[in-house]
Design a protein around this motif. Structure first.
Motif, PDB file in Angstrom:
ATOM      1  N   UNK A  25      38.701  34.162  34.065  1.00 39.32           N
ATOM      2  CA  UNK A  25      37.250  34.437  34.136  1.00 39.32           C
ATOM      3  C   UNK A  25      36.984  35.852  34.609  1.00 39.32           C
ATOM      4  N   UNK A  26      37.642  36.237  35.705  1.00 39.05           N
ATOM      5  CA  UNK A  26      37.366  37.542  36.316  1.00 39.05           C
ATOM      6  C   UNK A  26      38.432  38.583  35.997  1.00 39.05           C
ATOM      7  N   UNK A  27      39.556  38.147  35.441  1.00 43.00           N
ATOM      8  CA  UNK A  27      40.718  38.986  35.145  1.00 43.00           C
ATOM      9  C   UNK A  27      41.384  39.532  36.407  1.00 43.00           C
ATOM     10  N   UNK A  28      41.078  38.942  37.562  1.00 41.12           N
ATOM     11  CA  UNK A  28      41.755  39.324  38.803  1.00 41.12           C
ATOM     12  C   UNK A  28      43.144  38.710  38.814  1.00 41.12           C
ATOM     13  N   UNK A  29      44.084  39.419  39.410  1.00 44.52           N
ATOM     14  CA  UNK A  29      45.459  38.949  39.507  1.00 44.52           C
ATOM     15  C   UNK A  29      45.831  38.701  40.954  1.00 44.52           C
ATOM     16  N   UNK A  30      46.811  37.836  41.148  1.00 42.99           N
ATOM     17  CA  UNK A  30      47.300  37.556  42.482  1.00 42.99           C
ATOM     18  C   UNK A  30      48.346  36.465  42.447  1.00 42.99           C
ATOM     19  N   UNK A  31      48.639  35.909  43.616  1.00 44.42           N
ATOM     20  CA  UNK A  31      49.626  34.845  43.760  1.00 44.42           C
ATOM     21  C   UNK A  31      48.906  33.522  43.990  1.00 44.42           C
ATOM     22  N   UNK A  32      49.243  32.526  43.187  1.00 45.56           N
ATOM     23  CA  UNK A  32      48.650  31.201  43.371  1.00 45.56           C
ATOM     24  C   UNK A  32      49.188  30.612  44.661  1.00 45.56           C
ATOM     25  N   UNK A  33      48.290  30.331  45.600  1.00 43.47           N
ATOM     26  CA  UNK A  33      48.689  29.839  46.916  1.00 43.47           C
ATOM     27  C   UNK A  33      48.545  28.330  47.050  1.00 43.47           C
TER      28      UNK A  33
END
Length: 66
Positions: A25-33
């Protein structure tokens, strides 16, 4: 995916936990916690972004980062 028997917070297992992901949706990236099952039955993904702030999105909007 079923909730862990010892978890009273509604956490559920997901194959991408601990891995890099993208919120489509936002195209933000990160680590799934974590993935939680809300009282409504909706599954919510909690992602720690590159800025180390956590954000949430529906699980259906999460995919593995390339």
């Amino acid at each position: 995916m079923k909730a862990r028997a010892d978890d009273s917070f509604g956490h559920t297992d997901h194959p991408l936990i601990g891995r890099p992901v993208v919120d489509t949706r936002s195209l933000r990236e990160g680590e799934l916690r974590a993935v939680l099952i809300e009282e409504s039955g909706a599954r919510t993904a909690y992602i720690r972004g590159r800025d180390h702030r956590e954000f949430e999105t529906p699980v259906d909007c999460v995919r593995a980062a390339r």
